[in-house]
Design a protein around this motif. Structure first.
Motif, PDB file in Angstrom:
ATOM      1  N   ASN A  76      -4.373  -2.113   2.554  1.00  0.00           N
ATOM      2  CA  ASN A  76      -5.336  -1.694   1.521  1.00  0.00           C
ATOM      3  C   ASN A  76      -4.734  -1.699   0.115  1.00  0.00           C
ATOM      4  N   THR A  77      -3.803  -2.619  -0.141  1.00  0.00           N
ATOM      5  CA  THR A  77      -3.219  -2.766  -1.470  1.00  0.00           C
ATOM      6  C   THR A  77      -4.294  -2.960  -2.538  1.00  0.00           C
TER       7      THR A  77
ATOM      8  N   ALA B 276       0.809  -1.218   0.000  1.00  0.00           N
ATOM      9  CA  ALA B 276       0.000   0.000   0.000  1.00  0.00           C
ATOM     10  C   ALA B 276       0.840   1.264   0.000  1.00  0.00           C
TER      11      ALA B 276
ATOM     12  N   ILE C 123      -6.402   0.211  -3.244  1.00  0.00           N
ATOM     13  CA  ILE C 123      -5.647   1.216  -4.005  1.00  0.00           C
ATOM     14  C   ILE C 123      -5.590   0.825  -5.473  1.00  0.00           C
TER      15      ILE C 123
END
Length: 256
Positions: free
Chosen positions: A41-42, A15, A45
């Motif tokens: 929250n890769t 992230a 994104i």
């Protein structure tokens, strides 16, 4: 008619790096990201940036994961990108020129400008550090190596592109060291499975050789303080991987 480009990435907990990597290739026809089980929250994104996101947590090594990611692509050409890399404007122009006038049977090499402790290195074996990353999707694929994977393209003509990939190799020294240790362990396990062996003398010969190669043969001394430090880091990495192989040879690294 220009060929279509698919940018392909593999990721896990990226992230902090991913947004700028994706922004540097926002001009591509499609972006494919294969996540191997991020708990940050890769994925969010990537989706927000318009990437097509897939998840596969059955990690079997970098080569296999890259090839899995490539299987989701639909473009004529693949640009394989890491989450800590950025495509420069000059490189973008060179890639777009290839798409306008493609040459069948050609694989393109790209120079990486590697960042180490506050400096983009100019020597030390870290520049131009050419990697094979742009190629025809239907004709080439990655090998199944656990670490230091490579593109299988023995019969291809290799052409060097203008422009650089900016590679944020070492922004944080502790994280970089952990990554290096993981690479060393995977390297040793792969060599051990192939029956490779090393002696105690071999450990120290390879370690000293890595230091001298980085500092002198590859011009690390011209990179100033970072060149000297990188020579030590490369020696340490070499020591770790050969010592782990030595321990595996003798059963000293077997899990209880």
């Amino acid at each position: 008619m220009p060929k279509r480009l698919s940018v392909v990435l593999i990721a896990r907990n990226s992230a902090d790096l991913l947004a700028k990597a994706l922004a540097s290739v926002a001009w591509a026809d499609e972006i494919i990201l294969l996540d191997s089980g991020s708990d940050d929250n890769t994925v969010d994104i990537a989706r927000a940036a318009g990437a097509k996101v897939y998840i596969d947590t059955d990690w079997q090594g970098y080569g296999i994961q890259r090839q899995r990611a490539q299987s989701f692509a639909t473009g004529d050409y693949i640009l394989m990108l890491d989450t800590d890399e950025r495509v420069t404007p000059e490189l973008q122009q060179a890639i777009q020129a290839v798409l306008q006038a493609p040459q069948p049977g050609v694989v393109y090499s790209i120079a990486r400008r590697n960042y180490f402790l506050g400096r983009f290195m100019r020597h030390s074996g870290w520049y131009p550090d050419r990697v094979l990353r742009l190629y025809e999707r239907e004709h080439y694929q990655y090998n199944a190596s656990q670490v230091h994977e490579s593109l299988a393209c023995e019969n291809a003509k290799i052409v060097a592109l203008k422009g650089d990939l900016r590679h944020l190799t070492c922004r944080d020294f502790a994280s970089f060291q952990r990554k290096q240790l993981n690479y060393a362990t995977a390297w040793a396990q792969e060599r051990h499975q192939r029956g490779k062996k090393v002696s105690l003398t071999g450990i120290f010969t390879h370690t000293l050789g890595a230091f001298m190669k980085t500092l002198l043969l590859r011009g690390g001394v011209l990179d100033g303080k970072q060149g000297w430090l990188l020579a030590v880091v490369n020696a340490q990495y070499t020591f770790n991987k050969y010592t782990e192989l030595w321990a595996l040879n003798r059963g000293y690294s077997e899990k209880a």
